[in-house]
Design an enzyme around this catalytic site. Sequence first.
Site, short mmCIF file in Angstrom:
data_model
loop_
_atom_site.label_atom_id
_atom_site.label_comp_id
_atom_site.label_asym_id
_atom_site.label_seq_id
_atom_site.Cartn_x
_atom_site.Cartn_y
_atom_site.Cartn_z
CE LYS A 1 7.32 -3.25 -3.96
NZ LYS A 1 6.46 -2.21 -4.61
CG ASN B 1 4.04 4.43 -6.42
OD1 ASN B 1 4.79 3.57 -6.91
ND2 ASN B 1 2.74 4.28 -6.37
CG ASN C 1 0.93 -6.18 -8.78
OD1 ASN C 1 0.02 -5.76 -9.50
ND2 ASN C 1 1.85 -5.38 -8.25
CB CYS D 1 3.44 -7.74 -12.92
SG CYS D 1 2.31 -8.87 -13.66
CG ASN E 1 2.51 -7.63 -21.14
OD1 ASN E 1 3.28 -8.53 -21.49
ND2 ASN E 1 1.23 -7.63 -21.42
N GLY F 1 -4.57 7.67 -2.69
CA GLY F 1 -5.11 8.62 -1.71
C GLY F 1 -6.52 9.09 -2.05
N GLY G 1 -7.94 1.72 -1.82
CA GLY G 1 -7.94 2.99 -2.54
C GLY G 1 -8.73 4.05 -1.82
N GLY H 1 -3.25 2.27 2.00
CA GLY H 1 -1.92 2.48 1.41
C GLY H 1 -1.37 3.85 1.77
CB THR H 2 -1.90 7.20 0.20
OG1 THR H 2 -1.61 6.82 -1.15
CG2 THR H 2 -1.46 8.62 0.44
C1 YRO Z 1 4.09 -0.74 -11.31
C2 YRO Z 1 4.95 -1.98 -11.22
C3 YRO Z 1 6.40 -1.58 -10.91
C4 YRO Z 1 4.93 -2.67 -12.57
C5 YRO Z 1 4.39 -2.96 -10.17
C6 YRO Z 1 4.63 -2.58 -8.72
C7 YRO Z 1 3.83 -1.39 -8.26
C8 YRO Z 1 4.43 -0.21 -7.88
C9 YRO Z 1 5.89 0.00 -7.94
O1 YRO Z 1 6.65 -0.80 -7.33
O2 YRO Z 1 6.27 1.01 -8.59
N1 YRO Z 1 3.68 0.87 -7.49
C10 YRO Z 1 2.31 0.81 -7.43
O3 YRO Z 1 1.61 1.79 -7.06
N2 YRO Z 1 1.68 -0.36 -7.78
C11 YRO Z 1 2.39 -1.46 -8.21
O4 YRO Z 1 1.76 -2.49 -8.52
#
Ligand code: YRO
Length: 315
Positions: free
Chosen positions: A44, A68, A130, A133, A135, A225, A252, A274-275
């Site tokens: 994660k 999410n 990632n 992230c 900003n 998904g 994806g 993922g999904t």
């Molecule tokens: C969206 C962020 C919280 C800034 C990064 C972590 C992240 C999340 C998350 O932890 O909400 N969900 C995602 O589908 N992609 C991501 O890269």
Amino acid sequence: VDLSVSVLGHTFANPLMNAAGVCCSTTEELDSLLASASGTLITKSCTAQQRDGNPAPRFKPLPLGSINSMGLPNEGYEYYAEYVSHRAKGGAAAKPIFFSISGMTMQDSADMAAKLAAHPQGANVLLELNLSCPNVPGKPQIGYDMQDMRRYLEAVTAVYPRPFGVKLPPYFDMAHFDQAAEVLNAFPSVAFLTCINSVGNGLVIDDTCDTVAIKPKNGFGGIGGEYVLPTALANVNAFRTRCPEKVIIGCGGVLCGRDAYQHLLAGASLVQVGTQLWKEGPDAFRRIRDELQAHLARKGYGADRDAIGKLKVIE
Ligand SMILES: CC(C)(C)CCc1c(C(=O)O)[nH]c(=O)[nH]c1=O
């Protein structure tokens, strides 16, 4: 059919792995991936300190995918660094581990990357930075601000001497593919690109109660998904053609072997789930692997690596 893939200095038994964030936050989840039929796994996205993340409901499975807004809940950098240590100490690295970092600030990400570079098992780990992230408020995510993306990569490459990769958000405009590729190609040590992160800021409505599906951000969240397969394939192929020296990891819309095969055709060497992994659990990997194997055999391939990038256009 030989499903093994040798890229990034490692050989993977097959191209399948989890997408960062799914089934990979705790030791038990990570060990369930280790024990699964996946070729490898990723942790994660971590931050410097442990985070609870957003209030629930923050994830919802949907008939065609998921939404999410987790808010980066994770056990913190040290937890995952420890996991890699004790796991890698378990003898030959049967599966090289990908390590996802998503600092709350560029400095946090650089600091974690520097620690990972010095980690005793650092050579058995592949960093996936990632770029979705956060900003500073008012600015788009790092991956959507080309100047910030360059600054971020300068900061990380300054402290992380090994090849590493980035998790990219989806792009939807040819000029953005070109601009992002130009930035990424300026960094030879960015050895792989993972396309794509969830499609940002979708809105799912439960019209039985006229309410949004998730609590954070007034219901806005990343979409994954089936909804995102065409966008994911386009990003895989766009960066495959624009960054020929880099390895592309597809992510994806992978539900079955044929979806994984489409990612290979588009140019992916590894494929993240993922999904569908969230919905089905780690057994999904055996199913998808066997479906991929059967599909490649039907098409007469000797090895899945022969399919990578073989997508044909209509002349
Ligand atoms: C969206 C962020 C919280 C800034 C990064 C972590 C992240 C999340 C998350 O932890 O909400 N969900 C995602 O589908 N992609 C991501 O890269």
